[in-house]
Every structure is written in structure tokens, then in C-alpha cells.
Design a protein around this motif. Structure first.
Motif, PDB file in Angstrom:
ATOM      1  N   ASP A   2       0.836  -1.195   0.047  1.00 16.28           N
ATOM      2  CA  ASP A   2       0.042  -0.003  -0.011  1.00 16.28           C
ATOM      3  C   ASP A   2       0.982   1.092  -0.068  1.00 16.28           C
ATOM      4  OD1 ASP A   2      -2.540  -1.347  -0.064  1.00 16.28           O
ATOM      5  OD2 ASP A   2      -2.412  -1.326   2.264  1.00 16.28           O
ATOM      6  N   ARG A   3       0.427   2.161  -0.681  1.00 20.89           N
ATOM      7  CA  ARG A   3       0.780   3.640  -0.734  1.00 20.89           C
ATOM      8  C   ARG A   3       0.578   4.466   0.670  1.00 20.89           C
ATOM      9  NH1 ARG A   3       0.363   8.759  -2.894  1.00 20.89           N
ATOM     10  NH2 ARG A   3      -1.766   8.261  -3.151  1.00 20.89           N
ATOM     11  N   PHE A   4       1.697   4.985   1.294  1.00 18.73           N
ATOM     12  CA  PHE A   4       1.256   5.813   2.327  1.00 18.73           C
ATOM     13  C   PHE A   4       0.820   7.103   2.139  1.00 18.73           C
ATOM     14  CE2 PHE A   4       4.535   2.913   3.703  1.00 18.73           C
ATOM     15  CZ  PHE A   4       3.973   2.327   4.846  1.00 18.73           C
ATOM     16  N   ASP A   5      -0.205   7.544   2.791  1.00 12.33           N
ATOM     17  CA  ASP A   5      -0.770   8.839   2.660  1.00 12.33           C
ATOM     18  C   ASP A   5      -1.530   9.300   3.920  1.00 12.33           C
ATOM     19  OD1 ASP A   5      -1.988  10.853   1.402  1.00 12.33           O
ATOM     20  OD2 ASP A   5      -2.985   9.987  -0.083  1.00 12.33           O
ATOM     21  N   ILE A   6      -1.360  10.671   3.861  1.00 16.94           N
ATOM     22  CA  ILE A   6      -1.894  11.283   5.446  1.00 16.94           C
ATOM     23  C   ILE A   6      -3.486  11.311   5.305  1.00 16.94           C
ATOM     24  CG2 ILE A   6      -1.784  13.797   4.471  1.00 16.94           C
ATOM     25  CD1 ILE A   6      -0.602  12.462   8.049  1.00 16.94           C
ATOM     26  N   GLY A  82       3.928   4.171  11.894  1.00 11.18           N
ATOM     27  CA  GLY A  82       4.117   5.802  11.701  1.00 11.18           C
ATOM     28  C   GLY A  82       2.792   6.607  10.925  1.00 11.18           C
ATOM     29  N   ILE A  83       2.365   5.761   9.822  1.00 12.98           N
ATOM     30  CA  ILE A  83       1.108   6.401   9.168  1.00 12.98           C
ATOM     31  C   ILE A  83       0.167   5.406   8.680  1.00 12.98           C
ATOM     32  CG2 ILE A  83       2.466   6.636   6.987  1.00 12.98           C
ATOM     33  CD1 ILE A  83       1.061   9.101   6.527  1.00 12.98           C
ATOM     34  N   PHE A  84      -1.143   5.368   8.625  1.00 12.09           N
ATOM     35  CA  PHE A  84      -1.889   4.439   8.061  1.00 12.09           C
ATOM     36  C   PHE A  84      -1.688   4.220   6.600  1.00 12.09           C
ATOM     37  CE2 PHE A  84      -3.911   6.162  11.921  1.00 12.09           C
ATOM     38  CZ  PHE A  84      -3.870   4.929  12.822  1.00 12.09           C
ATOM     39  N   THR A  85      -1.938   3.139   6.268  1.00  5.94           N
ATOM     40  CA  THR A  85      -1.941   2.703   4.738  1.00  5.94           C
ATOM     41  C   THR A  85      -3.747   2.339   4.283  1.00  5.94           C
ATOM     42  OG1 THR A  85      -2.070   0.062   5.428  1.00  5.94           O
ATOM     43  CG2 THR A  85       0.071   1.362   4.883  1.00  5.94           C
ATOM     44  N   ARG A  86      -3.840   2.152   3.079  1.00  9.15           N
ATOM     45  CA  ARG A  86      -5.027   2.124   2.530  1.00  9.15           C
ATOM     46  C   ARG A  86      -5.787   0.713   3.042  1.00  9.15           C
ATOM     47  NH1 ARG A  86      -4.696   1.510  -2.972  1.00  9.15           N
ATOM     48  NH2 ARG A  86      -4.067   3.901  -3.191  1.00  9.15           N
ATOM     49  N   SER A  87      -4.982  -0.111   3.270  1.00 12.76           N
ATOM     50  CA  SER A  87      -5.604  -1.546   3.884  1.00 12.76           C
ATOM     51  C   SER A  87      -6.147  -1.479   5.421  1.00 12.76           C
ATOM     52  CB  SER A  87      -4.536  -2.766   3.698  1.00 12.76           C
ATOM     53  OG  SER A  87      -3.452  -2.447   4.502  1.00 12.76           O
ATOM     54  N   VAL A  88      -5.237  -0.617   5.868  1.00 17.46           N
ATOM     55  CA  VAL A  88      -5.619  -0.326   7.309  1.00 17.46           C
ATOM     56  C   VAL A  88      -6.986   0.545   7.074  1.00 17.46           C
ATOM     57  CG1 VAL A  88      -5.112   0.986   9.559  1.00 17.46           C
ATOM     58  CG2 VAL A  88      -3.504  -0.444   8.465  1.00 17.46           C
ATOM     59  N   LEU A  89      -7.259   1.491   6.519  1.00 14.94           N
ATOM     60  CA  LEU A  89      -8.082   2.197   6.483  1.00 14.94           C
ATOM     61  C   LEU A  89      -9.566   1.470   6.028  1.00 14.94           C
ATOM     62  CD1 LEU A  89      -9.906   5.067   5.836  1.00 14.94           C
ATOM     63  CD2 LEU A  89      -8.976   4.848   3.438  1.00 14.94           C
ATOM     64  N   VAL A  90      -9.397   0.650   5.094  1.00  7.07           N
ATOM     65  CA  VAL A  90     -10.615  -0.444   4.803  1.00  7.07           C
ATOM     66  C   VAL A  90     -10.986  -1.153   5.667  1.00  7.07           C
ATOM     67  CG1 VAL A  90     -11.145  -2.230   3.182  1.00  7.07           C
ATOM     68  CG2 VAL A  90     -10.159  -0.121   2.223  1.00  7.07           C
ATOM     69  N   LEU A  91      -9.887  -1.816   6.629  1.00  8.17           N
ATOM     70  CA  LEU A  91     -10.178  -2.747   7.655  1.00  8.17           C
ATOM     71  C   LEU A  91     -10.844  -1.884   9.015  1.00  8.17           C
ATOM     72  CD1 LEU A  91      -7.168  -5.166   7.687  1.00  8.17           C
ATOM     73  CD2 LEU A  91      -9.418  -5.794   7.103  1.00  8.17           C
TER      74      LEU A  91
END
Length: 141
Positions: A2-6, A82-91
């Protein structure tokens, strides 16, 4: 990977905030819509007395436990990665949706079946563990 994004970070924490808002509404509703009468104060209850109170208590307990679980896993993930990924966001949002469905189910059903509760707990706990594991997987250490 996953790409990291704020932006993922803000949206991920919003899932926890959503649970907290719904929990607070239920907590306040319990104060407004339930009353303690004389027989409940003396320890005696009939079959229908306290039923809304019990359902709201189950609703609040489910949301409180879910909010605590997601809080712990999101803090673990943010400390490790350190920062969330898209997979963490979806989960996180799947976790929130399932927790809300489970909480509403506790209110709607008069007496939820033990197996249904166990299945819901296993699914929600599995998602929480997956979020925590992603923190370890994306850890720079």
C-alpha cells in the motif's frame, strides 16, 4: 504494498470517532429512555421491567468494547508503522460497520443466540488483530 498517505490517517481515525459518537448517543439515550421504578430499586423485577435498559446496556457495552479494541489497534499501528495505509483504512471501516451492525442486533433481538455472538466476536477480533499485524508488517524497524 500500500501507498502511504496522510489522508488515510484522517479517515482511519474517523472510524474510531464514528464509534465513539454512536456510543455517546446510546449512553445519553439510556439516561432519557429508561427509568428506575420502585420495584427495580427494591430488587424485584417483573418480566417486562428493565427490558429497554438491558438492550441499551448491551448496545453500549458492544460499542464500548469495539471502540476500545479499535483504539488499541490503531495506536499500535500508528506507533509501529508511523502512518496508516489504505488496507488499514478499509479494515478499520469494515470493523466499524460490523461493530455497528452487531450493536444494533443486540438491541433488535430480545435474546441473541450465543453462537451468533461468538461468530461476531471472532470476526471483529480477527479484523482487529489484522490491523495490529499490519502495523508490524509496515514497521521500519
Amino acid at each position: 504494498m500500500d501507498r502511504f498517505d496522510i489522508r488515510y490517517s484522517r479517515a482511519t481515525w474517523a472510524s474510531l470517532y464514528t464509534l465513539l459518537v454512536v456510543w455517546a448517543v446510546g449512553w445519553i439515550a439510556r439516561a432519557f429512555f429508561t427509568e428506575v421504578n420502585e420495584s427495580q430499586q427494591d430488587g424485584g423485577t417483573s418480566s417486562n421491567e428493565g427490558l429497554p435498559q438491558m438492550r441499551l446496556d448491551r448496545f453500549i457495552r458492544v460499542l464500548r468494547d469495539a471502540a476500545l479494541a479499535i483504539l488499541i489497534t490503531l495506536v499500535l499501528n500508528s506507533v509501529m508503522a508511523g502512518i496508516f495505509t489504505r488496507s488499514v483504512l478499509v479494515l478499520a471501516w469494515i470493523f466499524t460497520a460490523l461493530a455497528l451492525v452487531w450493536a444494533v442486533g443486540e438491541v433488535v433481538m430480545e435474546k441473541p443466540h450465543g453462537i451468533a455472538r461468538a461468530i461476531a466476536k471472532v470476526i471483529i477480533a480477527g479484523i482487529a488483530i489484522a490491523i495490529g499485524a499490519l502495523g508490524f508488517a509496515h514497521s521500519p524497524l
